[in-house]
Design a protein around this motif. Structure first.
Motif, PDB file in Angstrom:
ATOM      1  N   ARG A 159      22.135  -3.329   4.357  1.00  0.00           N
ATOM      2  CA  ARG A 159      21.048  -2.986   3.436  1.00  0.00           C
ATOM      3  C   ARG A 159      19.710  -3.033   4.174  1.00  0.00           C
ATOM      4  N   PHE A 160      18.864  -2.020   3.881  1.00  0.00           N
ATOM      5  CA  PHE A 160      17.587  -1.924   4.593  1.00  0.00           C
ATOM      6  C   PHE A 160      16.528  -1.311   3.680  1.00  0.00           C
ATOM      7  N   GLU A 161      16.491  -1.762   2.427  1.00  0.00           N
ATOM      8  CA  GLU A 161      15.540  -1.231   1.455  1.00  0.00           C
ATOM      9  C   GLU A 161      14.106  -1.308   1.959  1.00  0.00           C
ATOM     10  N   THR A 162      13.754  -2.396   2.641  1.00  0.00           N
ATOM     11  CA  THR A 162      12.365  -2.582   3.075  1.00  0.00           C
ATOM     12  C   THR A 162      11.983  -1.698   4.253  1.00  0.00           C
ATOM     13  N   ASN A 163      12.919  -0.929   4.799  1.00  0.00           N
ATOM     14  CA  ASN A 163      12.580   0.012   5.873  1.00  0.00           C
ATOM     15  C   ASN A 163      11.596   1.074   5.385  1.00  0.00           C
ATOM     16  N   VAL A 164      11.625   1.357   4.092  1.00  0.00           N
ATOM     17  CA  VAL A 164      10.720   2.356   3.500  1.00  0.00           C
ATOM     18  C   VAL A 164      10.098   1.745   2.246  1.00  0.00           C
ATOM     19  N   GLY A 165       8.782   1.617   2.248  1.00  0.00           N
ATOM     20  CA  GLY A 165       8.109   1.180   1.021  1.00  0.00           C
ATOM     21  C   GLY A 165       8.096  -0.309   0.789  1.00  0.00           C
ATOM     22  N   ALA A 166       8.396  -1.111   1.815  1.00  0.00           N
ATOM     23  CA  ALA A 166       8.371  -2.577   1.681  1.00  0.00           C
ATOM     24  C   ALA A 166       9.243  -3.004   0.506  1.00  0.00           C
ATOM     25  N   GLY A 167       8.636  -3.569  -0.550  1.00  0.00           N
ATOM     26  CA  GLY A 167       9.418  -4.052  -1.683  1.00  0.00           C
ATOM     27  C   GLY A 167       9.702  -3.005  -2.740  1.00  0.00           C
ATOM     28  N   LEU A 168       9.248  -1.768  -2.536  1.00  0.00           N
ATOM     29  CA  LEU A 168       9.480  -0.723  -3.543  1.00  0.00           C
ATOM     30  C   LEU A 168      10.953  -0.278  -3.530  1.00  0.00           C
ATOM     31  N   PRO A 169      11.510   0.043  -4.681  1.00  0.00           N
ATOM     32  CA  PRO A 169      12.915   0.483  -4.746  1.00  0.00           C
ATOM     33  C   PRO A 169      13.067   1.960  -4.387  1.00  0.00           C
ATOM     34  N   VAL A 170      12.716   2.308  -3.160  1.00  0.00           N
ATOM     35  CA  VAL A 170      12.741   3.715  -2.750  1.00  0.00           C
ATOM     36  C   VAL A 170      14.155   4.133  -2.351  1.00  0.00           C
ATOM     37  N   ILE A 171      14.745   3.425  -1.391  1.00  0.00           N
ATOM     38  CA  ILE A 171      16.095   3.782  -0.932  1.00  0.00           C
ATOM     39  C   ILE A 171      17.107   3.558  -2.048  1.00  0.00           C
ATOM     40  N   GLY A 172      16.941   2.486  -2.799  1.00  0.00           N
ATOM     41  CA  GLY A 172      17.855   2.221  -3.912  1.00  0.00           C
ATOM     42  C   GLY A 172      17.816   3.331  -4.940  1.00  0.00           C
ATOM     43  N   THR A 173      16.619   3.820  -5.252  1.00  0.00           N
ATOM     44  CA  THR A 173      16.485   4.918  -6.218  1.00  0.00           C
ATOM     45  C   THR A 173      17.137   6.185  -5.681  1.00  0.00           C
ATOM     46  N   THR A 225      12.936  18.734 -11.327  1.00  0.00           N
ATOM     47  CA  THR A 225      12.496  19.956 -10.637  1.00  0.00           C
ATOM     48  C   THR A 225      10.981  20.113 -10.670  1.00  0.00           C
ATOM     49  N   ASP A 226      10.416  20.300 -11.852  1.00  0.00           N
ATOM     50  CA  ASP A 226       8.979  20.519 -11.953  1.00  0.00           C
ATOM     51  C   ASP A 226       8.196  19.214 -11.843  1.00  0.00           C
ATOM     52  N   GLN A 227       8.657  18.209 -12.568  1.00  0.00           N
ATOM     53  CA  GLN A 227       8.011  16.905 -12.519  1.00  0.00           C
ATOM     54  C   GLN A 227       8.893  15.962 -11.702  1.00  0.00           C
ATOM     55  N   PRO A 228       8.413  15.522 -10.550  1.00  0.00           N
ATOM     56  CA  PRO A 228       9.263  14.705  -9.683  1.00  0.00           C
ATOM     57  C   PRO A 228       9.473  13.293 -10.233  1.00  0.00           C
ATOM     58  N   LEU A 229      10.510  12.653  -9.723  1.00  0.00           N
ATOM     59  CA  LEU A 229      10.695  11.220  -9.959  1.00  0.00           C
ATOM     60  C   LEU A 229       9.778  10.491  -8.982  1.00  0.00           C
ATOM     61  N   VAL A 230       8.894   9.641  -9.518  1.00  0.00           N
ATOM     62  CA  VAL A 230       7.860   9.010  -8.711  1.00  0.00           C
ATOM     63  C   VAL A 230       8.127   7.509  -8.581  1.00  0.00           C
ATOM     64  N   VAL A 231       8.086   7.045  -7.347  1.00  0.00           N
ATOM     65  CA  VAL A 231       8.131   5.602  -7.070  1.00  0.00           C
ATOM     66  C   VAL A 231       6.807   5.256  -6.404  1.00  0.00           C
ATOM     67  N   LYS A 232       6.080   4.314  -6.999  1.00  0.00           N
ATOM     68  CA  LYS A 232       4.728   4.049  -6.522  1.00  0.00           C
ATOM     69  C   LYS A 232       4.444   2.553  -6.602  1.00  0.00           C
ATOM     70  N   VAL A 280       5.185  -8.734  -0.458  1.00  0.00           N
ATOM     71  CA  VAL A 280       6.021  -7.705  -1.082  1.00  0.00           C
ATOM     72  C   VAL A 280       7.192  -7.324  -0.177  1.00  0.00           C
ATOM     73  N   THR A 281       6.966  -7.330   1.134  1.00  0.00           N
ATOM     74  CA  THR A 281       8.071  -7.025   2.051  1.00  0.00           C
ATOM     75  C   THR A 281       9.133  -8.110   1.975  1.00  0.00           C
ATOM     76  N   ALA A 282       8.690  -9.372   1.953  1.00  0.00           N
ATOM     77  CA  ALA A 282       9.642 -10.483   1.825  1.00  0.00           C
ATOM     78  C   ALA A 282      10.412 -10.387   0.524  1.00  0.00           C
ATOM     79  N   SER A 283       9.750  -9.975  -0.545  1.00  0.00           N
ATOM     80  CA  SER A 283      10.446  -9.856  -1.831  1.00  0.00           C
ATOM     81  C   SER A 283      11.498  -8.753  -1.783  1.00  0.00           C
ATOM     82  N   GLY A 284      11.215  -7.686  -1.007  1.00  0.00           N
ATOM     83  CA  GLY A 284      12.206  -6.625  -0.844  1.00  0.00           C
ATOM     84  C   GLY A 284      13.427  -7.110  -0.077  1.00  0.00           C
ATOM     85  N   VAL A 285      13.192  -7.913   0.965  1.00  0.00           N
ATOM     86  CA  VAL A 285      14.313  -8.510   1.715  1.00  0.00           C
ATOM     87  C   VAL A 285      15.108  -9.425   0.797  1.00  0.00           C
TER      88      VAL A 285
END
Length: 815
Positions: free
Chosen positions: A605-619, A785-792, A800-805
């Motif tokens: 698992r490497f969720e924090t590789n992108v977006g620190a604690g954001l659920p980017v890879i998981g999403t 399609t028109d309106q993207p799924l946004v993670v912000k 926040v990075t530690a929380s992602g780990v």
């Protein structure tokens, strides 16, 4: 009538014997008390005989030490007025022992018959000393010589009991006595010619059961140093529980498969007479212990009663095409082993009849190889069978429970739990009674296996993760704080214990042993005084500890650490990586890591590789798993660059704003990885790969905004050159401001192509209102399609990075 047996630990010394006699005194029913030799005496008697057989005169020193031990015990127990006859008895017995061992010394031969004679003195001496102590305490009783009461064949060392004669002798002897209490030595008996025999190591339990059955006792009590039978070996499993009630059949299975509390043959005599048998603790006599009774009366609520194991097992495999369809091969195999008195512990045979596999004690392996190859010499010469295959270094682990037969899925749960922890199963066996499921595994994995199964079947209270963290600096330090803060919450709400078992920084590494964990409040001080950090040794230790549910957490940016992932995954050790190097390495390595994780039931698992604690890879993974397809990704993926361009307006130098970002912990150790776009390239490449694209760093277009001169030299040189290039950075800002735009460093992936670069962002863009160190990712998919799924959200910062780990660690713990 009740029978009480006290083992070697219960009569190890004078203090313990006093506890035993108090228990006997408190028992009001008529009773027979059976005792073992004083603790450790039997082994020393065997040692004396063995030394004498070798012609080693030091056997005399062993006997002298034993004599002193018994004399000291008698003196400690008895008033001076009662000592004389007892001390004389001890000396007389040791004179006889010395004569026997002296004979062995001269003829250099220790027969099984003589060995039985020598080791019988242990129980004779202990029982007579305890009898003298009971008499001094005015406890009326009669000492019985078990050799005259228990009759056996002449299979010295493990004699078979003649129950017909034995029952008659015991019952008539006790009935003819006017006493209400009797004391007898365990373990010893005699054959038809009155030669001393023994009933096998642990045979004092058996002696007690023989007395109980012969006298139709109301109960048999086995007094030892633990409070009953346990769900697993408490030396291995910290949370092992006492088994309150169990059936005779379950107890036999558990004792056969390594539970040392009760000697296996003990069960048979009491089971035939339906005599309840208690296992109790001499040192905690008021605790209930375990009762063993008939299956009808045993109504335990647990499906699994206990987990046991046998170490030092060797697998024997007989294979060959000539075995198929030919009867008699199994008979000849077992006959050859039986003729050499080699006990078969486990049997499994393939349905094709092409092979048969048995497990035996490792000590018999060489002998078994010789006798089996000899038995099949003709077939070996004709190439109908292969030479017997001998595989050492194994153990058997067994689940035992009467209720397994009415509950499907137990075997699957057992094998699944072992498999998820990288424990390979070499052979399996399950009896038709479905009371026992046994698996042959590596002896190196047996402790881990017992813990894994105990957690799976008994520890509904909590699951345990064993975590090893490399990199306890800025982010890693925050992770340690969060683990400490949430420790009690995880136990109470998630039934999860996260044990930090090893940590390291670039200079030191620290481990704890014996089921302990690192103190999350004082780890910094402990690490300062720890051993020097050596990555290979750290990894070796993680592997050698072989703990269940192990997780290796990489909170570094170090390529050497990333290089060890595959080795750990191959040992079924899961990886949580804050380090982006592995996931952004050549695609072949990235793919290999994910493949290895699947193959060995580990997680990478490497969720924090992108977006620190954001659920980017998981999403992204959730979108793909649910059948969606990613068409385009647009993102601002650098918290550092977003912070820099949100805070730079030309009023203060660009280099100063970058230094602020570094000081606040937003940048990589070398800020050029951020400002040069390398970090963003890695992140968009990881997202593209997770979206299913085979992409390399060379495939990504980077539109640099830093002058080439900024990449030369050291980090200090980098800051100096940025200061020299202030006009360049000011021009970039002013050009965007003139268009009412903001500067954002944007990453894009579409149609298999990726690029990164500085862009002018107008006010209507999703990227325009992105403040501080925030990141944003837009997923355009077949569904969005028109309106993207946004993670912000916040895309940089230690907390926040530690929380992602932390979140990745918890995902690994999820069932």
């Amino acid at each position: 009538m009740k029978v009480l047996k006290f083992g070697g630990s219960s009569v190890a010394n004078a203090e313990n014997i006093q506890k035993v006699v108090q228990i006997v005194k408190n028992e009001q029913q008529p009773k027979v008390v059976v005792v073992s030799a004083l603790g450790g005496v039997t082994d020393q008697l065997i040692n004396a005989g063995t030394l004498a057989e070798k012609g080693d005169e030091s056997y005399k020193e062993v006997l002298q030490a034993l004599e002193t031990k018994h004399l000291d015990t008698a003196r400690a127990l008895l008033p001076v007025t009662h000592q004389s006859s007892c001390l004389s008895m001890v000396k007389q017995h040791f004179n006889e022992l010395d004569e026997i061992c002296n004979s062995v010394f001269y003829i250099r031969e220790l027969s099984l018959r003589t060995k039985d004679r020598i080791i019988s003195f242990g129980e004779l001496l202990s029982s007579k000393i305890i009898s003298a102590f009971m008499s001094s305490a005015n406890i009326q009783h009669e000492w019985l010589d078990s050799r005259k009461l228990i009759k056996t064949n002449n299979n010295f060392g493990f004699a078979a009991v003649n129950f017909k004669d034995t029952n008659e002798i015991i019952s008539s002897t006790v009935a003819a006595s006017g006493k209400q209490a009797f004391l007898a030595p365990g373990f010893i008996a005699s054959d038809a010619n009155s030669n001393t025999t023994t009933l096998g190591r642990g045979g004092s339990d058996y002696t007690a059961a023989i007395f109980a059955a012969a006298l139709d006792a109301s109960a048999l009590e086995i007094w030892t140093d633990v409070t009953g039978m346990m769900t697993a070996d408490p030396r291995w499993v910290a949370n092992a529980k006492t088994i309150n009630r169990t059936s005779y059949q379950e107890a036999m299975e558990l004792s056969h498969f390594g539970a040392k509390v009760i000697y296996p043959p003990t069960i048979q005599p009491v089971m035939q007479k339906n005599i309840p048998t208690w296992v109790k603790n001499t040192f905690a006599p008021n605790e209930a212990g375990t009762v063993i009774e008939s299956a009808g009366e045993h109504d335990g609520s647990e499906i699994i009663t206990g987990i046991s194991s046998i170490n030092s097992v060797t697998l024997l495999s007989l294979e060959g095409s000539g075995m198929v369809g030919i009867p008699g091969f199994s008979k000849r195999l077992f006959e050859a082993l039986a003729n050499e008195k080699i006990n078969v512990i486990l049997i499994t045979q393939s349905s094709s009849e092409h092979s048969i596999c048995v497990a035996i004690n490792a000590a018999d392996a060489a002998k078994a190889k010789n006798v089996v190859d000899a038995a099949f010499e003709t077939e070996l010469n004709q190439k109908k069978v292969d030479p017997l295959k001998v595989e050492e270094g194994h153990a058997i682990i067994a689940l035992v429970g009467d209720k397994m037969k009415s509950h499907p899925g137990i075997a699957g749960k057992m094998f699944g739990a072992l498999g998820r922890n990288g424990i390979n199963i070499r052979a399996i066996a399950q009896g038709s009674s479905e009371r026992n499921i046994s698996a042959v595994i590596s002896v190196a994995d047996v402790k881990k296996g017992v813990n894994v199964l105990h957690e799976a079947f008994f520890e509904s209270v909590h699951k345990q993760l064993n975590v090893f963290i490399v990199g306890v600096g800025n982010v890693g330090g925050k992770l340690m704080e969060q683990l400490n803060q949430q420790k009690q919450f995880l136990l109470e709400h998630l039934n999860l214990q996260v044990r930090v078992t090893g940590i390291a920084n670039s200079k030191q590494m620290l481990f704890v042993d014996n089921g302990n964990e690192i103190d999350l409040r004082s780890w910094k001080e402990a690490l300062k005084n720890a051993q020097p950090m050596e990555l290979e040794r750290f990894v070796d230790t993680v592997i050698d500890k072989n703990l269940r549910n192990s997780v290796f957490v990489d909170v570094t940016a170090n390529a050497d650490v990333a290089a060890v992932y595959n080795r750990l995954l191959e040992k079924s050790i899961s990886i949580v990586a804050c380090n982006k190097i592995a996931a952004s390495s050549p695609y072949s390595n990235y793919s290999q890591l994910k493949s290895t994780a699947r193959e060995f039931n580990a997680e990478y698992r490497f969720e924090t590789n992108v977006g620190a604690g954001l659920p980017v890879i998981g999403t992204l993974n959730d979108l793909r798993r649910s059948g969606d397809q990613v068409n385009k990704i647009q993102a601002v993926l650098s918290g550092t660059l977003n912070f820099v361009f949100n805070n730079y307006d030309g009023s203060r130098p660009f280099a100063e704003v970058v230094k602020q970002a570094q000081d606040e912990g937003y940048t990589e150790p070398d800020p050029r990885l951020d400002l040069g776009g390398t970090d963003v390239m890695r992140k968009i490449m990881i997202l593209a790969r997770e979206a299913g694209e085979q992409i390399e760093m060379d495939d990504i277009t980077n539109n640099y905004f830093l002058p080439a001169s900024c990449f030369d030299g050291s980090v200090d040189d980098f800051y100096k050159e940025m200061a020299n290039q202030e006009a360049h950075f000011k021009a970039l800002y002013e050009e965007a401001a003139a268009k009412n735009c903001k500067l954002k460093f944007v990453a894009s992936f579409e149609n298999g192509k990726a690029n990164v670069g500085l862009q002018h962002i107008p006010s209507h863009s999703d990227f325009y209102h992105l403040y501080g160190k925030d990141n944003i990712v837009l997923f355009y998919t077949q569904r969005y399609t028109d309106q993207p799924l946004v993670v912000k959200g916040a895309g940089a910062g230690a907390d926040v990075t530690a929380s992602g780990v932390f979140a990745d660690i918890l995902r690994i713990a999820a069932p």
